[in-house]
Design a protein around this motif. Structure first.
Motif, PDB file in Angstrom:
ATOM      1  N   GLY A  89      43.736  37.144  63.387  1.00 47.40           N
ATOM      2  CA  GLY A  89      43.672  38.314  62.516  1.00 47.40           C
ATOM      3  C   GLY A  89      44.760  38.283  61.467  1.00 47.40           C
ATOM      4  N   ARG A  90      45.923  37.798  61.885  1.00 46.18           N
ATOM      5  CA  ARG A  90      47.032  37.761  60.938  1.00 46.18           C
ATOM      6  C   ARG A  90      46.771  36.763  59.813  1.00 46.18           C
ATOM      7  N   CYS A  91      46.153  35.622  60.171  1.00 47.78           N
ATOM      8  CA  CYS A  91      45.769  34.635  59.153  1.00 47.78           C
ATOM      9  C   CYS A  91      44.875  35.270  58.114  1.00 47.78           C
ATOM     10  N   VAL A  92      43.835  35.935  58.639  1.00 50.26           N
ATOM     11  CA  VAL A  92      42.850  36.526  57.744  1.00 50.26           C
ATOM     12  C   VAL A  92      43.507  37.538  56.827  1.00 50.26           C
ATOM     13  N   SER A  93      44.418  38.343  57.379  1.00 51.48           N
ATOM     14  CA  SER A  93      45.015  39.362  56.509  1.00 51.48           C
ATOM     15  C   SER A  93      45.990  38.737  55.514  1.00 51.48           C
ATOM     16  N   LYS A  94      46.616  37.633  55.900  1.00 54.00           N
ATOM     17  CA  LYS A  94      47.490  36.940  54.946  1.00 54.00           C
ATOM     18  C   LYS A  94      46.674  36.412  53.770  1.00 54.00           C
ATOM     19  N   LEU A  95      45.545  35.762  54.100  1.00 50.68           N
ATOM     20  CA  LEU A  95      44.671  35.234  53.055  1.00 50.68           C
ATOM     21  C   LEU A  95      44.127  36.364  52.195  1.00 50.68           C
ATOM     22  N   GLU A  96      43.770  37.460  52.871  1.00 48.75           N
ATOM     23  CA  GLU A  96      43.207  38.603  52.161  1.00 48.75           C
ATOM     24  C   GLU A  96      44.223  39.150  51.166  1.00 48.75           C
ATOM     25  N   ASN A  97      45.466  39.210  51.597  1.00 46.28           N
ATOM     26  CA  ASN A  97      46.509  39.728  50.701  1.00 46.28           C
ATOM     27  C   ASN A  97      46.735  38.833  49.493  1.00 46.28           C
ATOM     28  N   MET A  98      46.664  37.525  49.719  1.00 42.72           N
ATOM     29  CA  MET A  98      46.784  36.602  48.584  1.00 42.72           C
ATOM     30  C   MET A  98      45.645  36.853  47.601  1.00 42.72           C
ATOM     31  N   GLY A  99      44.433  36.975  48.141  1.00 44.77           N
ATOM     32  CA  GLY A  99      43.271  37.226  47.304  1.00 44.77           C
ATOM     33  C   GLY A  99      43.407  38.524  46.535  1.00 44.77           C
ATOM     34  N   PHE A 100      43.957  39.530  47.193  1.00 37.38           N
ATOM     35  CA  PHE A 100      44.134  40.840  46.565  1.00 37.38           C
ATOM     36  C   PHE A 100      44.954  40.714  45.289  1.00 37.38           C
ATOM     37  N   ARG A 101      46.051  40.006  45.407  1.00 33.52           N
ATOM     38  CA  ARG A 101      46.954  39.826  44.277  1.00 33.52           C
ATOM     39  C   ARG A 101      46.238  39.084  43.125  1.00 33.52           C
ATOM     40  N   VAL A 102      45.476  38.062  43.511  1.00 34.51           N
ATOM     41  CA  VAL A 102      44.767  37.271  42.503  1.00 34.51           C
ATOM     42  C   VAL A 102      43.669  38.104  41.843  1.00 34.51           C
ATOM     43  N   GLY A 103      42.957  38.886  42.661  1.00 31.07           N
ATOM     44  CA  GLY A 103      41.904  39.753  42.144  1.00 31.07           C
ATOM     45  C   GLY A 103      42.432  40.743  41.126  1.00 31.07           C
ATOM     46  N   GLN A 104      43.590  41.312  41.441  1.00 30.58           N
ATOM     47  CA  GLN A 104      44.218  42.243  40.499  1.00 30.58           C
ATOM     48  C   GLN A 104      44.458  41.585  39.150  1.00 30.58           C
ATOM     49  N   GLY A 105      45.047  40.409  39.192  1.00 26.24           N
ATOM     50  CA  GLY A 105      45.370  39.713  37.949  1.00 26.24           C
ATOM     51  C   GLY A 105      44.127  39.327  37.162  1.00 26.24           C
ATOM     52  N   LEU A 106      43.101  38.884  37.889  1.00 26.55           N
ATOM     53  CA  LEU A 106      41.876  38.446  37.214  1.00 26.55           C
ATOM     54  C   LEU A 106      41.195  39.593  36.494  1.00 26.55           C
ATOM     55  N   VAL A 107      41.051  40.725  37.198  1.00 26.16           N
ATOM     56  CA  VAL A 107      40.342  41.862  36.612  1.00 26.16           C
ATOM     57  C   VAL A 107      41.053  42.346  35.357  1.00 26.16           C
ATOM     58  N   GLU A 108      42.372  42.352  35.408  1.00 26.14           N
ATOM     59  CA  GLU A 108      43.129  42.750  34.216  1.00 26.14           C
ATOM     60  C   GLU A 108      42.711  41.923  33.020  1.00 26.14           C
ATOM     61  N   ARG A 109      42.550  40.616  33.248  1.00 25.89           N
ATOM     62  CA  ARG A 109      42.231  39.727  32.120  1.00 25.89           C
ATOM     63  C   ARG A 109      40.773  39.831  31.697  1.00 25.89           C
ATOM     64  N   PHE A 110      39.881  39.977  32.676  1.00 28.30           N
ATOM     65  CA  PHE A 110      38.459  40.043  32.334  1.00 28.30           C
ATOM     66  C   PHE A 110      38.117  41.309  31.567  1.00 28.30           C
ATOM     67  N   THR A 111      38.787  42.393  31.878  1.00 36.23           N
ATOM     68  CA  THR A 111      38.335  43.683  31.348  1.00 36.23           C
ATOM     69  C   THR A 111      39.128  44.147  30.147  1.00 36.23           C
ATOM     70  N   LYS A 112      39.986  43.286  29.601  1.00 37.55           N
ATOM     71  CA  LYS A 112      40.838  43.826  28.548  1.00 37.55           C
ATOM     72  C   LYS A 112      40.058  44.204  27.292  1.00 37.55           C
ATOM     73  N   ASP A 113      38.852  43.623  27.095  1.00 37.94           N
ATOM     74  CA  ASP A 113      38.075  43.992  25.903  1.00 37.94           C
ATOM     75  C   ASP A 113      36.785  44.731  26.229  1.00 37.94           C
ATOM     76  N   THR A 114      36.612  45.162  27.461  1.00 38.81           N
ATOM     77  CA  THR A 114      35.355  45.840  27.788  1.00 38.81           C
ATOM     78  C   THR A 114      35.527  47.350  27.707  1.00 38.81           C
TER      79      THR A 114
END
Lengths: 180, 157
Positions: free
Chosen positions: B29-54
């Motif tokens: 479970g801890r592995c999964v949540s560690k990976l999930e947290n990494m993804g969370f951070r990346v998702g935040q950054g990606l959405v910022e870039r994708f939506t800047k002109d929408t």
């Protein structure tokens, strides 16, 4: 209709921000997990090695590059074909040693460090050290032992990013007994 | 432009690393949540870039459609195949050929390893939504490889 022909190279391209950010998340996690930068550098190199060992297969399958005759040709293939294919950049090959066993790759831009600033307390972190591992692992699979390290890094205030590669030896293929 | 193979290898390496640090069932479970947290951070950054002109999104459903179409296309180069909702804050996103599972055998052979390969993406979605002002819990399930379902539960603020 073979499977190969309907897969254009273009469909292989993806958003590089995903890769850059994912790499950033990994380095961040490593910095949390390990006390010192040396340890993080070592881990990144190790992971890069694991990637390189696999990546070479993908590369040879897709680029149709044959065996290199000498180290100069190797350098050219790395800079002009491999870096272009995987990172979309073409580093320049310079600073050959007189013996022709050492050269530098100069990266104008490094896609891995697009959104990165190193904090002061991580001055010895070699952020893109994964690349060294990738190069070492990939070349080992084509019978070349090389030493790869970062000589300069823009993140640490140098003007360019320079990867220094040194040819150590050719790895002999060990044929299994009776397989002459 | 980076190459896709590179991301897949890196993703595998990240999973490998996180798993090697932990061992045993309790740590899974801890592995999964560690990976999930990494993804969370990346998702935040990606959405910022994708939506800047929408344009601004109208409502929750609009945001979910964006995740299914634009976001998925940018990251996995295909759209989500099926989006279902009960209109009470639960959405199910189905991808019939999920890219990160595509490299694994399609039978039952590696079914119990699948969660590791989905955790990062769950985080991606959660991080993306969170930066669009939607708080959520994202879980994933696989019944037949390489198809998988992501369940998004919207948390009321």
């Amino acid at each position: 209709m073979s499977r190969q022909s309907n897969r254009s190279t273009d469909s292989k391209k993806m958003n590089s921000e995903l890769f850059t950010l994912t790499y950033g998340a990994l380095v961040t996690q490593l910095c949390k997990d390990y006390e010192n930068d040396e340890e993080v550098n070592k881990q990144l190199e190790k992971m890069g090695y694991n990637i390189g060992v696999r990546l070479i297969e993908d590369f040879l399958a897709r680029s149709s590059v044959g065996r290199c005759q000498d180290f100069r040709e190797t350098a050219d293939v790395i800079a002009k074909v491999a870096f272009k294919m995987y990172l979309g950049i073409t580093p320049s090959v310079t600073n050959w040693s007189p013996a022709g066993d050492e050269f530098s790759l100069i990266l104008e831009s490094n896609p891995l460090v697009d959104f990165v600033e190193l904090p002061d307390n991580h001055s010895t972190l070699i952020y893109s050290n994964l690349l060294c591992g990738v190069l070492r692992g990939a070349l080992e699979m084509v019978q070349m032992a090389v030493d790869v390290r970062f000589a300069q890094d823009t993140l640490r205030g140098d003007n360019v990013t320079e990867i220094r590669m040194k040819f150590i030896k050719r790895i002999e293929e060990n044929l299994p007994a009776g397989d002459e | 432009m980076a190459d896709e193979a590179l991301f897949q290898f890196l993703h595998n390496e990240v999973i490998q690393y996180v798993n090697s640090a932990e061992s045993g069932d309790t740590e899974n479970g801890r592995c999964v949540s560690k990976l999930e947290n990494m993804g969370f951070r990346v998702g935040q950054g990606l959405v910022e870039r994708f939506t800047k002109d929408t344009a601004r999104f109208k409502d929750e459903l609009d945001v979910m459609k964006f995740i299914c179409k634009d976001f998925w296309t940018c990251v996995f180069k295909k759209q989500i195949d099926n989006l279902r909702t009960n209109h009470q804050g639960i959405y199910v996103l189905q991808d019939n050929k999920f890219r990160l599972l595509n490299q694994l055998s399609a039978g039952k052979q590696y079914l119990d390893h699948a969660p590791k390969y989905l955790a990062f993406t769950c985080g991606l979605v959660r991080g993306g939504l969170s930066n669009l002002g939607v708080k959520s819990i994202v879980t994933a399930e696989v019944s037949v490889m390489p198809a998988c379902k992501f369940q998004v539960m919207i948390q009321k603020m």
